[in-house]
Structures are given as structure tokens and as C-alpha cells.
Write a protein that holds these residues in place. Structure first.
Motif, PDB file in Angstrom:
ATOM      1  N   PRO A  39       0.846  -1.207   0.000  1.00  0.00           N
ATOM      2  CA  PRO A  39       0.000   0.000   0.000  1.00  0.00           C
ATOM      3  C   PRO A  39       0.876   1.250   0.000  1.00  0.00           C
ATOM      4  CG  PRO A  39      -0.798  -1.596   1.608  1.00  0.00           C
ATOM      5  CD  PRO A  39       0.509  -2.124   1.103  1.00  0.00           C
ATOM      6  N   ASP A  40       0.406   2.307  -0.633  1.00  0.00           N
ATOM      7  CA  ASP A  40       1.227   3.505  -0.814  1.00  0.00           C
ATOM      8  C   ASP A  40       1.673   4.141   0.493  1.00  0.00           C
ATOM      9  OD1 ASP A  40       1.157   3.306  -3.549  1.00  0.00           O
ATOM     10  OD2 ASP A  40      -0.552   4.664  -3.806  1.00  0.00           O
ATOM     11  N   TRP A  41       0.919   3.974   1.555  1.00  0.00           N
ATOM     12  CA  TRP A  41       1.224   4.696   2.796  1.00  0.00           C
ATOM     13  C   TRP A  41       2.218   3.957   3.703  1.00  0.00           C
ATOM     14  CZ3 TRP A  41      -3.443   2.692   1.354  1.00  0.00           C
ATOM     15  CH2 TRP A  41      -3.924   1.598   2.081  1.00  0.00           C
ATOM     16  N   VAL A  42       2.660   2.770   3.298  1.00  0.00           N
ATOM     17  CA  VAL A  42       3.667   2.041   4.079  1.00  0.00           C
ATOM     18  C   VAL A  42       4.723   1.481   3.131  1.00  0.00           C
ATOM     19  CG1 VAL A  42       2.210   1.424   6.048  1.00  0.00           C
ATOM     20  CG2 VAL A  42       2.208  -0.022   3.998  1.00  0.00           C
ATOM     21  N   GLY A  43       5.854   1.068   3.717  1.00  0.00           N
ATOM     22  CA  GLY A  43       6.947   0.504   2.920  1.00  0.00           C
ATOM     23  C   GLY A  43       8.241   0.552   3.715  1.00  0.00           C
ATOM     24  N   ILE A  44       9.370   0.457   3.008  1.00  0.00           N
ATOM     25  CA  ILE A  44      10.671   0.544   3.671  1.00  0.00           C
ATOM     26  C   ILE A  44      10.786   1.833   4.478  1.00  0.00           C
ATOM     27  CG2 ILE A  44      13.162   0.682   3.294  1.00  0.00           C
ATOM     28  CD1 ILE A  44      12.005  -2.069   2.787  1.00  0.00           C
ATOM     29  N   LYS A  45      10.182   2.903   3.999  1.00  0.00           N
ATOM     30  CA  LYS A  45      10.208   4.216   4.652  1.00  0.00           C
ATOM     31  C   LYS A  45       9.569   4.199   6.041  1.00  0.00           C
ATOM     32  CE  LYS A  45       5.788   5.046   2.413  1.00  0.00           C
ATOM     33  NZ  LYS A  45       5.065   5.805   1.379  1.00  0.00           N
ATOM     34  N   SER A  46       8.793   3.157   6.348  1.00  0.00           N
ATOM     35  CA  SER A  46       7.961   3.180   7.543  1.00  0.00           C
ATOM     36  C   SER A  46       8.744   3.096   8.847  1.00  0.00           C
ATOM     37  CB  SER A  46       6.933   2.043   7.491  1.00  0.00           C
ATOM     38  OG  SER A  46       6.044   2.228   6.404  1.00  0.00           O
ATOM     39  N   ALA A 137     -10.100   2.688   9.528  1.00  0.00           N
ATOM     40  CA  ALA A 137     -11.228   3.599   9.714  1.00  0.00           C
ATOM     41  C   ALA A 137     -11.329   4.600   8.568  1.00  0.00           C
ATOM     42  CB  ALA A 137     -11.092   4.324  11.043  1.00  0.00           C
ATOM     43  N   LEU A 138     -10.175   5.043   8.056  1.00  0.00           N
ATOM     44  CA  LEU A 138     -10.179   6.046   6.988  1.00  0.00           C
ATOM     45  C   LEU A 138     -10.455   5.439   5.617  1.00  0.00           C
ATOM     46  CD1 LEU A 138      -7.145   8.272   8.047  1.00  0.00           C
ATOM     47  CD2 LEU A 138      -9.539   8.967   7.960  1.00  0.00           C
ATOM     48  N   LEU A 139      -9.904   4.238   5.364  1.00  0.00           N
ATOM     49  CA  LEU A 139      -9.981   3.668   4.020  1.00  0.00           C
ATOM     50  C   LEU A 139     -10.971   2.513   3.903  1.00  0.00           C
ATOM     51  CD1 LEU A 139      -6.163   3.702   3.215  1.00  0.00           C
ATOM     52  CD2 LEU A 139      -7.888   5.336   2.463  1.00  0.00           C
ATOM     53  N   GLY A 140     -11.106   1.740   4.986  1.00  0.00           N
ATOM     54  CA  GLY A 140     -12.077   0.656   4.989  1.00  0.00           C
ATOM     55  C   GLY A 140     -11.872  -0.379   3.906  1.00  0.00           C
ATOM     56  N   ARG A 141     -10.612  -0.822   3.699  1.00  0.00           N
ATOM     57  CA  ARG A 141     -10.339  -1.789   2.627  1.00  0.00           C
ATOM     58  C   ARG A 141      -9.797  -3.115   3.160  1.00  0.00           C
ATOM     59  NH1 ARG A 141      -6.774   1.972  -1.399  1.00  0.00           N
ATOM     60  NH2 ARG A 141      -8.198   3.757  -1.560  1.00  0.00           N
ATOM     61  N   ASN A 142      -9.978  -3.391   4.422  1.00  0.00           N
ATOM     62  CA  ASN A 142      -9.419  -4.604   5.029  1.00  0.00           C
ATOM     63  C   ASN A 142      -7.904  -4.681   4.867  1.00  0.00           C
ATOM     64  OD1 ASN A 142     -11.981  -5.639   5.820  1.00  0.00           O
ATOM     65  ND2 ASN A 142     -12.325  -6.370   3.724  1.00  0.00           N
ATOM     66  N   LEU A 143      -7.260  -3.525   5.013  1.00  0.00           N
ATOM     67  CA  LEU A 143      -5.805  -3.457   4.889  1.00  0.00           C
ATOM     68  C   LEU A 143      -5.113  -3.261   6.238  1.00  0.00           C
ATOM     69  CD1 LEU A 143      -5.512  -1.252   1.681  1.00  0.00           C
ATOM     70  CD2 LEU A 143      -5.005  -3.688   1.888  1.00  0.00           C
ATOM     71  N   ILE A 144      -5.831  -3.553   7.301  1.00  0.00           N
ATOM     72  CA  ILE A 144      -5.248  -3.342   8.623  1.00  0.00           C
ATOM     73  C   ILE A 144      -4.049  -4.252   8.866  1.00  0.00           C
ATOM     74  CG2 ILE A 144      -6.912  -4.910   9.706  1.00  0.00           C
ATOM     75  CD1 ILE A 144      -6.731  -3.130  12.206  1.00  0.00           C
ATOM     76  N   LEU A 145      -4.139  -5.517   8.425  1.00  0.00           N
ATOM     77  CA  LEU A 145      -3.029  -6.440   8.667  1.00  0.00           C
ATOM     78  C   LEU A 145      -1.768  -6.068   7.884  1.00  0.00           C
ATOM     79  CD1 LEU A 145      -4.836  -9.919   8.907  1.00  0.00           C
ATOM     80  CD2 LEU A 145      -3.914  -8.489  10.749  1.00  0.00           C
ATOM     81  N   PRO A 146      -1.867  -5.746   6.567  1.00  0.00           N
ATOM     82  CA  PRO A 146      -0.652  -5.292   5.876  1.00  0.00           C
ATOM     83  C   PRO A 146      -0.056  -4.020   6.488  1.00  0.00           C
ATOM     84  CG  PRO A 146      -2.344  -5.887   4.291  1.00  0.00           C
ATOM     85  CD  PRO A 146      -2.992  -5.912   5.642  1.00  0.00           C
TER      86      PRO A 146
END
Length: 304
Positions: A39-46, A137-146
Motif C-alpha cells: 500500500p502507498d502509505w507504508v513501505g521501507i520508509k515506515s 477507519a479512513l480507508l475501509g479496505r481490510n488493509l489493517i493487517l498489511p
């Protein structure tokens, strides 16, 4: 004793801009080339929010958030995803700043003991879960685990070794919250009336005995202090030499000298071989040495 000059707002602005640039340079190439399918909001930068918050405080955290906004604008990221990334950075960064120093009110950042590593691990995991909940809560795409998994993995696998380097070899001085006060340092001031650093050496040796630090290591930092004092006094005979010594797995020495610009690690034109012995000893002893000049003050650091 005023050991160094502080300009918090100016220094904070510099840190904000530097953190913004660092975050952008790490994030943009990967996002642009689509090197991985995260996902764009996480990665090595995190790992950056945890590290920036723990060492450099809120200015650096908001600088990273600004870097995320810049990357989002260039890469045309959706507003909701950009907002999620900014929120994760602010939560992880300010949270790590407050959580870490809630347990280390003396300003310690070194991860030398299992307790410190445990506190850091719990902090990263807890803040990652919090960020994951807000992203859901903001995106609601079941991306909490990633989100939680990537934040936690980078915070531990990348952030932990980076933090150990920053606090150990580089001995970065952290930005402390309002409820903390720097402790555990041996502070001193040597004036033109002092014949040498003997009194400081006695304080270092007494503290080393309490902390069970080998005398060989103690003699190394004492030797560096003595040689630096000789070189500084020769060039700036009337200057006061203020400093702090921190004892640990690595031993660091920080010195502040008001006056004209003088780098004690450079050879002077009028120095002979005998004079250069102190310079050779410094280079031999020091694991890391640095010098800077700002606001009429020489700032010298040595790590052994």
C-alpha cells in the motif's frame, strides 16, 4: 554552566526540512518505479517515524509528514491515502517520542539492555496497531493487517539497528520532551586557570567504577580529552572548554569552545612533529570524531 547555545526554533526548522528531504528521497524512487506491491502509505520508509521521533522529536516527525505530502503530490496519490500516510507518520513519530522518554526520563536512547529492546519492541507493535486501526477507519479496505505488519516489521528489522547505530557509534543527542531532563552525564568546565584535565579524569574514573566500565576504555577517553585540551589551549589560550562525557558500551565526549574557528583535528602550518603527536593519538584512539562551528562556538565530538 552553559555548555552550548540553543536555538530551538531555527534548529527545529532545519530538522523539519532535512527530514522532509530524507523521507522524499527514500519514498519517491520506490513509489515511482513500483519496486514492491505495498500500500502507498507504508513501505521501507515506515521505520523513519519511529527513528525520527525517538531521536529528533516533533519537528522531524512533521518534516517526514511533509515529505509524504510532497511524494503524494508528485505521484498523484489519492487524498485519502495521503492523509492516512500523514496520520500514520504523526502517530508513530510523536507516539514513539513520548512513549520512549516516558520510560527514560533521563534522556537515554541507547538500547543496551534487554529491557530497552523490550520497551522499543512493545512501543513499535502498539503504535503499529494504532496506525492500522486508523487506516482501516479512513480507508475501509481490510488493509489493517498489511499496514500493521509492514510498520512493525520495518520498525523492528530496520529501525532497531539504525537506532542502535545512532545512539552508539554516532551518539546522537536526542530532542527531549518537556517532562525529561538530561541525566547520567559527567559535565565539566575547564578555564584558562586550570592546568589540565585531572579533575575531570577523577570524575570519569569514579563513575566508571560504579558502572563497571573497563579502565582501558576509560584511559582512552581521558587520553583524548587531555590531547584535545592541549591543542585547544595552545590555539585559544583564554577560552573556556565546556563538555560532557557519557559512559556506556561506547564512551562519548562532547566539547564546546567559544571563540574563533578552530578545528583541532587539522594540522596547523606552524606545528612540528612533537606537536603533531597529540593529533596522531587522537586519530588512533577515536572510533569517530567530528567538529563543527556555529554561532561563534566550536563543537567537538569524540566516540571511543
Amino acid at each position: 554552566m552553559e555548555s552550548h547555545k540553543k536555538h530551538p526554533w531555527r534548529d527545529g526548522l532545519k530538522m523539519l526540512l532535512l527530514a522532509c528531504v530524507i523521507y522524499f528521497l527514500i519514498d519517491f524512487p520506490i513509489r515511482f518505479t513500483e519496486a514492491y506491491d505495498f500500500p502507498d502509505w507504508v513501505g521501507i520508509k515506515s521505520f523513519l517515524p519511529f527513528t525520527l521521533g525517538m531521536f529528533f522529536g516533533p519537528f522531524a516527525v512533521f518534516g517526514a509528514a511533509l515529505g509524504a505530502v510532497c511524494t503524494g503530490l508528485v505521484c498523484r496519490t489519492a487524498a485519502a491515502e495521503c492523509l492516512t500516510e500523514v496520520l500514520c507518520i504523526v502517530l508513530a513519530g510523536t507516539g514513539s517520542w513520548l512513549c520512549w522518554f516516558a520510560f527514560h526520563r533521563g534522556g537515554k536512547t541507547r538500547l543496551e539492555h534487554f529491557r530497552d529492546v523490550g520497551i522499543y519492541t512493545a512501543m513499535v507493535l502498539g503504535l503499529s496497531v494504532l496506525c492500522g486501526g486508523f487506516s482501516e477507519a479512513l480507508l475501509g479496505r481490510n488493509l489493517i493487517l498489511p499496514t500493521v505488519g509492514i510498520l512493525a516489521a520495518t520498525g523492528l528489522l530496520v529501525g532497531l539497528p539504525v537506532n542502535i547505530l545512532l545512539s552508539g557509534i554516532f551518539c546522537v543527542t536526542p530532542v527531549l520532551p518537556w517532562f525529561c531532563r538530561e541525566e547520567g552525564f559527567i559535565s565539566f568546565e575547564l578555564t584558562a586557570r586550570d592546568a589540565g584535565s585531572g579533575a575531570v579524569n577523577e570524575m570519569i574514573e569514579a563513575e566508571a567504577l560504579v558502572r563497571k566500565i573497563p579502565m582501558k576504555r576509560v584511559f582512552e577517553i581521558e587520553n583524548c580529552l587531555e590531547e584535545l585540551y592541549i591543542r585547544i589551549r595552545r590555539k585559544l589560550p583564554q577560552a573556556s572548554v565546556c563538555g560532557k562525557v557519557e559512559l556506556g558500551s561506547t564512551i562519548s565526549l562532547r566539547i564546546w569552545v567559544d571563540g574563533t574557528k578552530y578545528n583541532p583535528f587539522l594540522k596547523e602550518a606552524d606545528e612540528d612533529e612533537i606537536d603533531l603527536l597529540s593529533l596522531k593519538l587522537l586519530r588512533h584512539r577515536a572510533l569517530r570524531a567530528s567538529w563543527a562551528y556555529a554561532d561563534g562556538q566550536n563543537v567537538i565530538r569524540i566516540v571511543v
